[in-house]
Design an enzyme around this catalytic site. Sequence first.
Site, mmCIF file in Angstrom:
data_model
loop_
_atom_site.group_PDB
_atom_site.id
_atom_site.type_symbol
_atom_site.label_atom_id
_atom_site.label_comp_id
_atom_site.label_asym_id
_atom_site.label_seq_id
_atom_site.Cartn_x
_atom_site.Cartn_y
_atom_site.Cartn_z
ATOM 1 C CB ALA A 198 2.137 90.124 34.379
ATOM 2 N N GLY A 234 -1.589 87.235 31.909
ATOM 3 C CA GLY A 234 -2.504 88.162 32.582
ATOM 4 C C GLY A 234 -3.549 88.754 31.645
ATOM 5 C CD GLU A 279 -3.735 84.985 34.935
ATOM 6 O OE1 GLU A 279 -2.846 85.844 34.709
ATOM 7 O OE2 GLU A 279 -3.655 84.176 35.858
ATOM 8 C CD GLU A 282 0.698 82.981 33.014
ATOM 9 O OE1 GLU A 282 0.443 81.995 32.289
ATOM 10 O OE2 GLU A 282 -0.117 83.897 33.203
HETATM 11 N N1 CO8 Z 1 5.688 92.282 29.281
HETATM 12 C C1 CO8 Z 1 6.500 93.297 28.917
HETATM 13 N N2 CO8 Z 1 6.771 93.610 27.631
HETATM 14 C C2 CO8 Z 1 6.180 92.840 26.684
HETATM 15 C C3 CO8 Z 1 5.328 91.774 26.996
HETATM 16 C C4 CO8 Z 1 5.082 91.489 28.379
HETATM 17 N N3 CO8 Z 1 4.247 90.536 28.800
HETATM 18 N N4 CO8 Z 1 4.924 91.207 25.847
HETATM 19 C C5 CO8 Z 1 5.477 91.915 24.855
HETATM 20 N N5 CO8 Z 1 6.252 92.895 25.351
HETATM 21 C C6 CO8 Z 1 7.044 93.889 24.620
HETATM 22 C C7 CO8 Z 1 8.288 93.274 24.004
HETATM 23 O O1 CO8 Z 1 9.315 93.198 24.966
HETATM 24 C C8 CO8 Z 1 8.548 94.265 22.907
HETATM 25 O O2 CO8 Z 1 9.151 95.405 23.452
HETATM 26 P P1 CO8 Z 1 10.530 96.002 22.840
HETATM 27 O O3 CO8 Z 1 10.132 96.434 21.464
HETATM 28 O O4 CO8 Z 1 10.860 97.114 23.762
HETATM 29 O O5 CO8 Z 1 11.497 94.853 22.826
HETATM 30 C C9 CO8 Z 1 7.179 94.680 22.444
HETATM 31 O O6 CO8 Z 1 6.282 94.360 23.511
HETATM 32 C C10 CO8 Z 1 6.689 93.936 21.220
HETATM 33 O O7 CO8 Z 1 6.796 92.572 21.485
HETATM 34 P P2 CO8 Z 1 7.511 91.541 20.468
HETATM 35 O O8 CO8 Z 1 8.614 92.217 19.726
HETATM 36 O O9 CO8 Z 1 7.860 90.298 21.223
HETATM 37 O O10 CO8 Z 1 6.292 91.274 19.458
HETATM 38 P P3 CO8 Z 1 6.008 89.982 18.603
HETATM 39 O O11 CO8 Z 1 4.853 90.322 17.737
HETATM 40 O O12 CO8 Z 1 7.270 89.462 17.974
HETATM 41 O O13 CO8 Z 1 5.558 88.848 19.678
HETATM 42 C C11 CO8 Z 1 4.283 88.013 21.551
HETATM 43 C C12 CO8 Z 1 4.353 89.010 20.366
HETATM 44 C C13 CO8 Z 1 4.220 86.601 21.017
HETATM 45 C C14 CO8 Z 1 3.026 88.343 22.304
HETATM 46 C C15 CO8 Z 1 5.535 88.154 22.443
HETATM 47 O O14 CO8 Z 1 5.748 89.542 22.728
HETATM 48 C C16 CO8 Z 1 5.459 87.431 23.751
HETATM 49 O O15 CO8 Z 1 5.620 86.218 23.801
HETATM 50 N N6 CO8 Z 1 5.193 88.182 24.864
HETATM 51 C C17 CO8 Z 1 5.167 87.623 26.188
HETATM 52 C C18 CO8 Z 1 3.879 86.864 26.439
HETATM 53 C C19 CO8 Z 1 3.908 86.254 27.819
HETATM 54 O O16 CO8 Z 1 4.750 85.429 28.135
HETATM 55 N N7 CO8 Z 1 2.952 86.650 28.674
HETATM 56 C C20 CO8 Z 1 2.853 86.181 30.017
HETATM 57 C C21 CO8 Z 1 3.501 87.173 30.937
HETATM 58 S S1 CO8 Z 1 3.559 86.579 32.607
HETATM 59 C C22 CO8 Z 1 2.010 86.850 33.179
HETATM 60 O O17 CO8 Z 1 1.149 87.362 32.532
HETATM 61 C C23 CO8 Z 1 1.771 86.419 34.604
HETATM 62 C C24 CO8 Z 1 0.482 86.993 35.172
HETATM 63 C C25 CO8 Z 1 0.397 86.746 36.629
HETATM 64 C C26 CO8 Z 1 1.457 87.517 37.362
HETATM 65 C C27 CO8 Z 1 1.363 87.248 38.823
HETATM 66 C C28 CO8 Z 1 2.103 88.291 39.640
HETATM 67 C C29 CO8 Z 1 3.489 87.936 40.020
#
Ligand code: CO8
Length: 262
Positions: free
Chosen positions: A68, A113, A116, A136
Amino acid sequence: MDDVNPMVKVTPLESGILQISLNRPEQLNALNHDVLQRLSHLFQEIKQDRSVKAILLHGEGKAFCAGADIKQLANLNGHEGLAFARFGQAVFRSLELLGKPSLAAIHGVALGGGCELAMAATLRIATTTAVFGQPEIKLGVIPGFGGTQRLPRLIGKGRALDICLTGRRFTAEEALQWGLVNELTSPDNLLPRAVARLKELTQLGSVAMESILTAIHQGYDLSLEEALELEAAHFGLCCTTADKREGVKAFLEKRTPVFSGE
Ligand code: CO8
């Protein structure tokens, strides 16, 4: 199916396979409200469209989906969080209950997500370097698009507790061993293999296919007695079809069946 939302790319492939690609590569295909809305409309259209036989889910760029959109998540209060979780759950459930097979072709990350979404597909193929997880907990929330329910159903409660409580990532090899993914392949072979797997399914009887999907997905959470009755009802339904007549006739005539989906 006009491609009005560039955050989701829709490409018809051979044999009635429709490729749906998440297309926010610079955000690692994070799922925001607009993307979920588009997927919701697409799944509604696909359910009615007999020309679409199977769905291939994919992510543009270096990841399948990083979950998400955390930037949107940051602004959600309790009521909005509840509504967003319900919405995402409904979209993924409509994929699961599409009545047509779907396959998630996973490379890079399938986190939160993203994992999921993949779990709501019928099948999953991943590259050997793909990474999975439900991180999460590290954001102070829980999986909210079905992860606490589909993960234990797919890999067992003990493993799902470990994955959701620690938020640790796990490898494609672990995902294969646990039955979360059906097959691993090389990055070059991911899409060709996904198409080949789906093409195999599109050659089979679509009424029986839909009945199996319904019996398994809806029967799984019923009592055994109710689920067996559901299975019997679908068996009876299949016995009324041209596909059943053709399948049995072809077997007896020692030839490959040609199913019409009727
Ligand atoms: N949301 C928004 N932006 C994201 C997300 C995300 N989930 N993941 C990555 N991005 C963005 C980064 O912010 C970055 O953007 P910017 O260049 O503008 O800063 C760009 O994508 C590239 O990401 P990274 O620079 O972090 O890339 P890396 O290769 O260094 O790292 C990772 C990759 C490991 C995947 C890292 O980006 C990361 O940890 N991302 C988050 C993963 C995460 O925590 N996912 C769970 C999200 S919560 C969720 O899914 C809940 C679902 C249910 C919701 C229920 C409703 C309320």
